[in-house]
Motif scaffolding. Structure first.
Motif, mmCIF file in Angstrom:
data_model
loop_
_atom_site.group_PDB
_atom_site.id
_atom_site.type_symbol
_atom_site.label_atom_id
_atom_site.label_comp_id
_atom_site.label_asym_id
_atom_site.label_seq_id
_atom_site.Cartn_x
_atom_site.Cartn_y
_atom_site.Cartn_z
ATOM 1 N N GLU A 83 -5.106 -7.601 -12.176
ATOM 2 C CA GLU A 83 -6.185 -7.320 -11.244
ATOM 3 C C GLU A 83 -5.553 -7.131 -9.872
ATOM 4 O O GLU A 83 -4.668 -7.886 -9.475
ATOM 5 N N MET A 84 -6.001 -6.116 -9.131
ATOM 6 C CA MET A 84 -5.494 -5.894 -7.776
ATOM 7 C C MET A 84 -6.594 -6.222 -6.778
ATOM 8 O O MET A 84 -7.723 -5.769 -6.900
ATOM 9 N N LEU A 137 -1.721 2.349 -6.830
ATOM 10 C CA LEU A 137 -1.283 0.978 -7.108
ATOM 11 C C LEU A 137 -2.322 0.215 -7.932
ATOM 12 O O LEU A 137 -1.969 -0.598 -8.794
ATOM 13 N N ARG A 138 -3.593 0.480 -7.692
ATOM 14 C CA ARG A 138 -4.647 -0.145 -8.502
ATOM 15 C C ARG A 138 -4.513 0.287 -9.956
ATOM 16 O O ARG A 138 -4.593 -0.526 -10.875
ATOM 17 N N GLY A 159 0.809 -1.208 0.000
ATOM 18 C CA GLY A 159 0.000 0.000 0.000
ATOM 19 C C GLY A 159 0.841 1.255 0.000
ATOM 20 O O GLY A 159 0.326 2.349 0.200
ATOM 21 N N GLN A 160 2.140 1.128 -0.236
ATOM 22 C CA GLN A 160 3.021 2.294 -0.332
ATOM 23 C C GLN A 160 3.241 2.621 -1.804
ATOM 24 O O GLN A 160 3.352 1.720 -2.643
ATOM 25 N N VAL A 202 -2.113 -8.834 -8.401
ATOM 26 C CA VAL A 202 -1.528 -7.985 -7.361
ATOM 27 C C VAL A 202 -2.396 -8.099 -6.120
ATOM 28 O O VAL A 202 -3.627 -8.033 -6.197
ATOM 29 N N LEU A 203 -1.733 -8.281 -4.974
ATOM 30 C CA LEU A 203 -2.435 -8.450 -3.699
ATOM 31 C C LEU A 203 -1.881 -7.462 -2.684
ATOM 32 O O LEU A 203 -0.674 -7.323 -2.532
#
Length: 144
Positions: free
Chosen positions: A67-68, A57-58, A13-14, A37-38
């Motif tokens: 897909e995130m 990031l999304r 999340g950075q 992506v997770l």
């Protein structure tokens, strides 16, 4: 492209986790598999999480044809391992562990010892943990 297999990129999340997505895309293209992506956020973040960073990031994931997925769970490594199994991960990409080390990579590797893990440092060098029975791209490091 094999739709039942994927490279899984684990982001925190950075904003600078975009380097992980770019590295994952390279590996996914080389292996001819999907990119997933997770992001596993602590439950305490809830709706007050890093919305701007997650949106960035999304969008980066979308541009990489990935897909995130975002989960809120306090057991990040266990959640990532379950998700890796769900998407048929054949390779995992993470960042480098920083101080204090939270054990994410060690736990993930112990749960999924058969899956190579590439750790991308902030200088974009990639370090690999390879299963005993298979060779990864250079064992020490490479840059993308």
């Amino acid at each position: 492209m094999d739709s039942k297999k994927a490279v899984l990129v684990c982001v925190t999340g950075q904003h600078d986790c975009d380097r992980l997505i770019h590295a994952g895309k390279c590996i996914a293209q080389q292996r001819n598999v999907q990119l997933q992506v997770l992001c596993v956020q602590p439950t305490s973040k809830g709706v007050n999480g890093d919305c701007d960073e997650l949106e960035y990031l999304r969008q980066t994931s979308k541009e990489a044809d990935a897909e995130m997925t975002v989960y809120f769970n306090d057991e990040a490594a266990y959640t990532a391992a379950a998700f890796a199994r769900h998407v048929g991960a054949v390779h995992i990409v993470t960042g480098m562990a920083e101080e204090p080390v939270n054990g994410f990579i060690d736990v993930l590797h112990s749960l999924l010892p058969e899956i190579p893990i590439s750790m991308v440092a902030k200088d974009k060098k990639v370090y690999n943990i390879c299963p005993e029975n298979m060779g990864c791209m250079p064992r020490l490091a490479y840059s993308f």
